[in-house]
Motif scaffolding. Structure first.
Motif, PDB file in Angstrom:
ATOM      1  N   ARG A   1       0.834  -1.203   0.000  1.00 40.68           N
ATOM      2  CA  ARG A   1       0.000   0.000   0.000  1.00 40.68           C
ATOM      3  C   ARG A   1       0.866   1.249   0.000  1.00 40.68           C
ATOM      4  NH1 ARG A   1      -3.608   2.482   4.742  1.00 40.68           N
ATOM      5  NH2 ARG A   1      -4.665   4.043   3.505  1.00 40.68           N
ATOM      6  N   MET A   2       0.393   2.255  -0.743  1.00 38.70           N
ATOM      7  CA  MET A   2       0.969   3.584  -0.685  1.00 38.70           C
ATOM      8  C   MET A   2      -0.152   4.516  -0.249  1.00 38.70           C
ATOM      9  SD  MET A   2       2.708   5.951  -3.679  1.00 38.70           S
ATOM     10  CE  MET A   2       4.001   4.781  -4.060  1.00 38.70           C
ATOM     11  N   ALA A   3       0.083   5.292   0.784  1.00 39.14           N
ATOM     12  CA  ALA A   3      -0.899   6.259   1.264  1.00 39.14           C
ATOM     13  C   ALA A   3      -0.290   7.654   1.152  1.00 39.14           C
ATOM     14  CB  ALA A   3      -1.286   5.964   2.710  1.00 39.14           C
ATOM     15  N   VAL A   4      -1.140   8.636   0.874  1.00 33.24           N
ATOM     16  CA  VAL A   4      -0.673  10.004   0.679  1.00 33.24           C
ATOM     17  C   VAL A   4      -1.518  10.945   1.524  1.00 33.24           C
ATOM     18  CG1 VAL A   4      -0.369  11.847  -1.004  1.00 33.24           C
ATOM     19  CG2 VAL A   4       0.043   9.478  -1.680  1.00 33.24           C
TER      20      VAL A   4
ATOM     21  N   GLY B   1      -6.271  16.802   2.027  1.00 32.46           N
ATOM     22  CA  GLY B   1      -6.726  15.688   1.209  1.00 32.46           C
ATOM     23  C   GLY B   1      -5.902  14.455   1.495  1.00 32.46           C
ATOM     24  N   SER B   2      -6.366  13.353   0.963  1.00 38.19           N
ATOM     25  CA  SER B   2      -5.627  12.097   1.105  1.00 38.19           C
ATOM     26  C   SER B   2      -5.954  11.212  -0.091  1.00 38.19           C
ATOM     27  CB  SER B   2      -5.989  11.394   2.408  1.00 38.19           C
ATOM     28  OG  SER B   2      -7.364  11.072   2.417  1.00 38.19           O
ATOM     29  N   ALA B   3      -5.093  10.266  -0.308  1.00 38.87           N
ATOM     30  CA  ALA B   3      -5.280   9.306  -1.399  1.00 38.87           C
ATOM     31  C   ALA B   3      -4.557   8.037  -1.013  1.00 38.87           C
ATOM     32  CB  ALA B   3      -4.737   9.863  -2.707  1.00 38.87           C
ATOM     33  N   GLY B   4      -4.846   6.988  -1.711  1.00 35.07           N
ATOM     34  CA  GLY B   4      -4.175   5.737  -1.429  1.00 35.07           C
ATOM     35  C   GLY B   4      -4.142   4.842  -2.642  1.00 35.07           C
ATOM     36  N   MET B   5      -3.214   3.920  -2.612  1.00 31.00           N
ATOM     37  CA  MET B   5      -3.076   2.929  -3.662  1.00 31.00           C
ATOM     38  C   MET B   5      -2.855   1.584  -2.982  1.00 31.00           C
ATOM     39  SD  MET B   5      -0.152   2.737  -6.619  1.00 31.00           S
ATOM     40  CE  MET B   5       1.174   2.812  -5.436  1.00 31.00           C
ATOM     41  N   PHE B   6      -3.655   0.625  -3.330  1.00 29.10           N
ATOM     42  CA  PHE B   6      -3.558  -0.714  -2.772  1.00 29.10           C
ATOM     43  C   PHE B   6      -3.189  -1.664  -3.901  1.00 29.10           C
ATOM     44  CE2 PHE B   6      -5.536  -4.829  -1.971  1.00 29.10           C
ATOM     45  CZ  PHE B   6      -5.041  -5.125  -0.718  1.00 29.10           C
ATOM     46  N   HIS B   7      -2.207  -2.535  -3.661  1.00 27.11           N
ATOM     47  CA  HIS B   7      -1.791  -3.498  -4.677  1.00 27.11           C
ATOM     48  C   HIS B   7      -1.808  -4.902  -4.080  1.00 27.11           C
ATOM     49  CE1 HIS B   7       0.303  -5.055  -8.198  1.00 27.11           C
ATOM     50  NE2 HIS B   7       1.021  -5.770  -7.350  1.00 27.11           N
ATOM     51  N   ALA B   8      -2.620  -5.773  -4.655  1.00 31.54           N
ATOM     52  CA  ALA B   8      -2.647  -7.182  -4.248  1.00 31.54           C
ATOM     53  C   ALA B   8      -1.662  -7.948  -5.123  1.00 31.54           C
ATOM     54  CB  ALA B   8      -4.054  -7.749  -4.403  1.00 31.54           C
TER      55      ALA B   8
ATOM     56  N   TYR C   1       3.551   7.691   2.152  1.00 31.20           N
ATOM     57  CA  TYR C   1       3.818   6.554   3.036  1.00 31.20           C
ATOM     58  C   TYR C   1       3.768   5.263   2.225  1.00 31.20           C
ATOM     59  CZ  TYR C   1       2.440   9.803   6.759  1.00 31.20           C
ATOM     60  OH  TYR C   1       2.339  10.879   7.604  1.00 31.20           O
ATOM     61  N   VAL C   2       4.690   4.358   2.486  1.00 27.99           N
ATOM     62  CA  VAL C   2       4.638   3.012   1.916  1.00 27.99           C
ATOM     63  C   VAL C   2       4.524   2.064   3.094  1.00 27.99           C
ATOM     64  CG1 VAL C   2       5.844   1.285   0.546  1.00 27.99           C
ATOM     65  CG2 VAL C   2       6.018   3.704  -0.066  1.00 27.99           C
ATOM     66  N   LEU C   3       3.523   1.174   3.038  1.00 25.22           N
ATOM     67  CA  LEU C   3       3.253   0.312   4.186  1.00 25.22           C
ATOM     68  C   LEU C   3       2.549  -0.972   3.768  1.00 25.22           C
ATOM     69  CD1 LEU C   3       0.084   1.552   5.951  1.00 25.22           C
ATOM     70  CD2 LEU C   3       1.118   2.930   4.184  1.00 25.22           C
ATOM     71  N   THR C   4       2.463  -1.903   4.700  1.00 20.79           N
ATOM     72  CA  THR C   4       1.720  -3.139   4.487  1.00 20.79           C
ATOM     73  C   THR C   4       0.534  -3.171   5.438  1.00 20.79           C
ATOM     74  OG1 THR C   4       1.823  -5.541   4.449  1.00 20.79           O
ATOM     75  CG2 THR C   4       3.199  -4.459   6.070  1.00 20.79           C
ATOM     76  N   LEU C   5      -0.521  -3.815   5.008  1.00 21.83           N
ATOM     77  CA  LEU C   5      -1.719  -3.944   5.834  1.00 21.83           C
ATOM     78  C   LEU C   5      -1.969  -5.373   6.277  1.00 21.83           C
ATOM     79  CD1 LEU C   5      -4.204  -1.625   3.926  1.00 21.83           C
ATOM     80  CD2 LEU C   5      -2.948  -1.147   6.005  1.00 21.83           C
ATOM     81  N   ASP C   6      -1.070  -6.275   5.914  1.00 18.52           N
ATOM     82  CA  ASP C   6      -1.271  -7.679   6.268  1.00 18.52           C
ATOM     83  C   ASP C   6      -1.356  -7.851   7.775  1.00 18.52           C
ATOM     84  OD1 ASP C   6      -1.366  -8.719   3.701  1.00 18.52           O
ATOM     85  OD2 ASP C   6       0.811  -8.894   3.577  1.00 18.52           O
TER      86      ASP C   6
END
Length: 160
Positions: free
Chosen positions: A97-100, A111-118, A143-148
């Motif tokens: 995940r990338m969150a902004v 504002g905010s945005a996000g990108m999720f990649h499976a 931000y670059v992070l994991t949600l697992d």
């Protein structure tokens, strides 16, 4: 049903346009390939970095469970930005995940945005998303992070 079809159409169009956008704009991220390291082995320009050197000599960011790293980046108001990062599953991770957080000149969140990649494989994959900076945008925190939820999961990240 119409809403679902319209949504799929929009995402298909965006997906087709993203490569063209990438070719038109230079990267605004500092040290997105993590090759510049400070004296402590941390990636220059990044907070909370955990850099690993792969057998081929390439430096990548390791993003472990419950960990994120970030960078503050200047942006232009009313401008589109293509968010990309190369990611590779490591130790069971299912997603990246990338969150902004978009901020104004006084550092207020506007504002905010996000990108999720499976992940679909164990090979390197490119995650893509689109951000449109608002009229009052001055900078963003990326931000670059994991949600697992699995504590033993993490992934590699490169070329942000």
């Amino acid at each position: 049903m119409k809403r679902l079809l319209l949504s799929l159409l929009v995402w298909t169009i965006v997906g087709l346009c993203l490569p063209a956008l990438a070719a038109e704009q230079p990267s605004i991220v500092v040290n997105g390939n993590f090759e510049q390291l400070d004296d402590n082995g941390k990636a220059v320009g990044w907070e909370n970095s955990r850099v690993e050197e792969l057998p081929d000599g390439n430096h990548v960011m390791l993003v472990p469970f419950t960990w994120s790293f970030n960078q503050t980046v200047q942006v232009q108001p009313n401008t589109q930005y293509l968010l990309t990062m190369d990611v590779k599953r490591h130790r069971g991770s299912s997603s990246a995940r990338m969150a902004v957080s978009v901020r104004d000149a006084e550092d207020n969140t506007v504002g905010s945005a996000g990108m999720f990649h499976a992940f679909t494989s164990d090979d390197w994959e490119t995650a893509r998303g689109l951000l449109v900076a608002s009229s009052d945008a001055d900078h963003l925190i990326l931000y670059v992070l994991t949600l697992d939820k699995d504590k033993a999961s993490d992934f590699y990240c490169d070329n942000v």
